[in-house]
Design a protein around this motif. Structure first.
Motif, PDB file in Angstrom:
ATOM      1  N   TYR A  55      37.567  26.364  45.638  1.00  0.00           N
ATOM      2  CA  TYR A  55      38.911  26.910  45.456  1.00  0.00           C
ATOM      3  C   TYR A  55      39.420  27.691  46.665  1.00  0.00           C
ATOM      4  O   TYR A  55      40.620  27.940  46.771  1.00  0.00           O
TER       5      TYR A  55
ATOM      6  N   THR B 291      43.891  28.445  39.052  1.00  0.00           N
ATOM      7  CA  THR B 291      43.040  27.665  39.951  1.00  0.00           C
ATOM      8  C   THR B 291      42.556  26.378  39.277  1.00  0.00           C
ATOM      9  O   THR B 291      42.506  25.325  39.909  1.00  0.00           O
TER      10      THR B 291
ATOM     11  N   HIS C 203      31.828  32.017  42.509  1.00  0.00           N
ATOM     12  CA  HIS C 203      32.454  31.062  41.589  1.00  0.00           C
ATOM     13  C   HIS C 203      33.540  30.260  42.299  1.00  0.00           C
ATOM     14  O   HIS C 203      33.640  29.034  42.140  1.00  0.00           O
ATOM     15  N   TYR C 204      34.344  30.932  43.107  1.00  0.00           N
ATOM     16  CA  TYR C 204      35.460  30.269  43.790  1.00  0.00           C
ATOM     17  C   TYR C 204      34.972  29.409  44.953  1.00  0.00           C
ATOM     18  O   TYR C 204      35.575  28.377  45.264  1.00  0.00           O
TER      19      TYR C 204
ATOM     20  N   ASP D  84      32.793  38.023  42.283  1.00  0.00           N
ATOM     21  CA  ASP D  84      33.448  36.830  41.747  1.00  0.00           C
ATOM     22  C   ASP D  84      33.544  35.703  42.772  1.00  0.00           C
ATOM     23  O   ASP D  84      33.794  34.550  42.417  1.00  0.00           O
TER      24      ASP D  84
ATOM     25  N   SER E 142      39.136  39.153  28.164  1.00  0.00           N
ATOM     26  CA  SER E 142      40.164  38.128  28.257  1.00  0.00           C
ATOM     27  C   SER E 142      41.282  38.485  27.294  1.00  0.00           C
ATOM     28  O   SER E 142      41.047  38.770  26.133  1.00  0.00           O
TER      29      SER E 142
ATOM     30  N   SER F  24      31.704  37.852  34.923  1.00  0.00           N
ATOM     31  CA  SER F  24      32.277  37.154  33.774  1.00  0.00           C
ATOM     32  C   SER F  24      31.881  37.725  32.426  1.00  0.00           C
ATOM     33  O   SER F  24      32.169  38.879  32.120  1.00  0.00           O
TER      34      SER F  24
ATOM     35  N   GLN G  36      42.120  32.450  36.985  1.00  0.00           N
ATOM     36  CA  GLN G  36      41.250  31.323  36.653  1.00  0.00           C
ATOM     37  C   GLN G  36      42.053  30.165  36.076  1.00  0.00           C
ATOM     38  O   GLN G  36      41.796  28.997  36.390  1.00  0.00           O
TER      39      GLN G  36
ATOM     40  N   GLN H 180      42.235  38.330  36.007  1.00  0.00           N
ATOM     41  CA  GLN H 180      41.211  37.287  36.102  1.00  0.00           C
ATOM     42  C   GLN H 180      41.547  36.082  35.231  1.00  0.00           C
ATOM     43  O   GLN H 180      41.350  34.934  35.631  1.00  0.00           O
ATOM     44  N   THR H 181      42.054  36.349  34.027  1.00  0.00           N
ATOM     45  CA  THR H 181      42.394  35.254  33.116  1.00  0.00           C
ATOM     46  C   THR H 181      43.474  34.366  33.716  1.00  0.00           C
ATOM     47  O   THR H 181      43.372  33.131  33.709  1.00  0.00           O
TER      48      THR H 181
END
Length: 425
Positions: A110, A86, A104-105, A101, A8, A386, A83, A79-80
Motif C-alpha cells: 500500500y 486502502t 501491514h501497509y 502499523d 472500530s 490491531s 483501512q 484506522q477504520t
C-alpha cells in the motif's frame, strides 16, 4: 501525533472535509494545464495543528498551483476509515501511520518506498535510521513526541507545590496536595480510547520495555504472558492508583473536555503526549504549561521522559501524484514549514536546524532530551497491533471502572483475550 489504537467504530457525521483550492495568483497562469490535487487524510484534532496544515498547504499551493483535498477525522475513527480506503483502492495520496502499523501497509503493497526521497536531507541524522524497515524507508518521521505530565503552572503554585516530583511516592503526594487544594489532580478524557493508552505510556512503557525491548512482540506471539510479568502488574497497580485522583467520570469526558479542564484550572494536569500543550492553550492562550516525567519508581534515576519519533507520513503506492507529494514533503520539512510546526502548532520536530522553541513547555521537553533524561522507544514496538490493541484497551477500561478488581486479574484477562486472538490468526 497521537499515538494510540482504537475500537472500530462507525464513521460519524463529525467527519470534516476541507478543500484547499488554487488556480492562478496575481494573473499568473500555471504551465501545467491539468491541475494536480493531493488527497491528504489525517486525524490531528488540535486547532493549532489543523491551522498549521491549512497554512502550509496554502503556501505550497501559492508556489506550485498544486491543490489539496484534506480529510480530517477523529483518531478513534481514523484506522477504520484508512483501512477501508486502502482495501477499496481509494487510498489517500498522503497519510500518517504509526511505526507499529507500518508492516501491514508494507506487506500489502500500500505504501511507496521513500528511501531515495530528497526530504531526508532536511531531517536529523537519526531519522532515516529510526524509520528503516528491512533496509528500506517507507515512512517519513516528522514529529518527536514525549509522554509526560503537562500541567497548569498556576494551579501547582496555588496548591503550594514548588518542585515537580522526582519519585513515585512524591508524585502521589503531589496528587494529594492538589486534591486538598480543591482541584482535580489528573484530567482523563477516556471517552476517547486512545487517551487511555497514551496515559499509561508516560511510565509503563519505559518499565516494561526496559526489562524486555521485545515485550509487545513477545506478547502478541504468545511467547510470554502478562500474568507472569511482575513489572507489568506493578505498573498496572500504579496506573489505577493514580487514577483515583482523576475526574469523577473519566469515561464521560473526551480529550477536548480533559484539556479544557486543565486550561481553566479545574484540573491540574493531563498525562499524555506533547501535543497536549497546544490542545490546552487553544482553550486558554494565557495559561502557562509546565512538563515533567511521570515517575515510575522511587528511584529518581528512573524518572525519564518516554519519547519516540517513529510515527510519520507515508505515500500511497497507488497515488497518481507521487512526484507532487514527494515535493510537498520536501517543502513540509523545510525551515519555514518546520518553524511554523514548532512555534504555531507547538509540537516537537525532527527537522534539523530549527531555532529553539518559543513555547516554555516545549523548551522543558527539549531540556530533558538534551540532558539524556529520556527513554526512547522509537526503535521498539511500542504499541499493540490491531485486535491486540482493542483487547488491551477493553481490559484497561474494565480495570479502571472496577469491573476487574485486581491487576493480577486484569493480566489474566489480557492473556485470555490475546490467546483467543492468536488462535484465530
Amino acid at each position: 501525533m497521537s499515538t494510540h489504537k482504537n475500537f472500530s467504530r462507525l464513521l460519524t457525521a463529525g467527519m470534516i472535509t476541507a478543500l484547499v483550492t488554487a488556480g492562478s495568483f496575481g494573473g499568473e497562469v500555471f504551465a501545467d494545464s491539468e491541475t494536480k490535487t493531493i488527497k491528504w487524510l489525517h486525524h490531528y484534532g488540535e486547532d493549532a495543528t489543523r491551522k498549521w496544515i491549512e497554512d502550509v498547504t496554502q503556501l505550497y499551493t501559492e508556489q506550485t498551483g498544486v491543490q489539496f483535498d484534506i480529510q480530517a477525522v477523529s483518531y478513534d475513527e481514523y484506522q477504520t476509515l484508512l483501512q477501508a480506503k486502502t482495501v477499496s483502492g481509494d487510498a489517500p495520496d498522503l497519510f500518517d501511520i504509526t511505526a507499529s502499523d507500518l508492516p501491514h501497509y508494507i506487506e500489502n503493497g500500500y505504501v511507496e518506498d521513500l528511501s531515495d526521497a530528497e526530504f531526508w536531507d532536511n531531517l536529523i541524522e537519526s531519522a532515516k535510521e529510526s524509520s528503516e524497515t528491512d533496509g528500506k524507508n517507507y515512512l517519513m518521521p516528522f514529529e518527536s513526541n514525549a509522554s509526560a505530565a503537562y500541567y497548569n503552572v498556576e494551579v501547582f503554585k496555588n496548591a503550594g507545590i514548588e518542585e515537580v516530583p522526582q519519585t513515585y511516592s512524591e508524585f502521589i503526594e503531589v496528587l494529594k496536595k492538589l486534591k486538598d487544594s480543591g482541584v482535580i489532580p489528573i484530567a482523563l478524557g477516556a471517552q476517547e480510547a486512545w487517551t487511555i493508552t497514551n496515559d499509561y505510556r508516560a511510565d509503563m512503557l519505559q518499565r516494561v520495555l526496559a526489562a524486555n525491548p521485545n515485550w509487545m512482540t513477545d506478547l502478541e506471539a504468545r511467547t510470554t504472558r502478562f500474568a507472569q510479568d511482575e513489572v507489568f502488574i506493578e505498573t498496572l497497580e500504579k496506573f489505577k492508583e493514580r487514577h483515583e485522583y482523576s475526574n469523577p467520570d473519566p469515561f464521560g469526558a473526551d480529550w477536548n473536555k480533559a484539556t479544557q479542564m486543565v486550561a481553566t484550572g479545574e484540573a491540574a494536569m493531563v498525562l499524555n503526549g506533547s501535543w497536549a500543550i497546544s490542545a490546552i492553550q487553544e482553550k486558554n492562550p494565557d495559561v502557562e504549561i509546565g512538563c515533567f516525567p511521570v515517575p515510575a519508581t522511587d528511584d529518581p534515576e528512573d524518572t525519564k521522559l518516554t519519547t519516540w519519533s517513529g510515527d510519520g507520513f507515508v505515500v500511497s503506492s497507488s497515488s497518481e501524484v507521487k512526484a507532487e507529494v514527494l515535493d510537498f514533503l520536501k517543502f513540509m520539512t523545510g525551515e519555514e514549514a518546520g518553524s511554523k510546526w514548532l512555534n504555531d502548532a507547538k509540537r516537537l520536530s525532527v527537522i534539523k536546524g530549527l531555532s529553539e522553541a518559543q513555547e516554555p513547555a516545549l523548551g522543558e521537553v527539549s531540556r530533558y532530551m538534551s540532558e539524556g533524561k529520556v527513554f526512547d522507544v522509537s526503535a521498539m514496538q511500542n504499541e499493540f497491533n490491531s485486535e491486540y490493541s482493542d483487547a488491551n484497551i477493553e481490559v484497561l477500561t474494565k480495570y479502571l471502572l472496577g469491573e476487574i478488581d485486581t491487576a493480577e486479574e486484569a493480566a489474566e484477562e489480557l492473556d485470555k483475550k490475546f490467546d483467543e486472538i492468536s488462535s484465530r490468526q
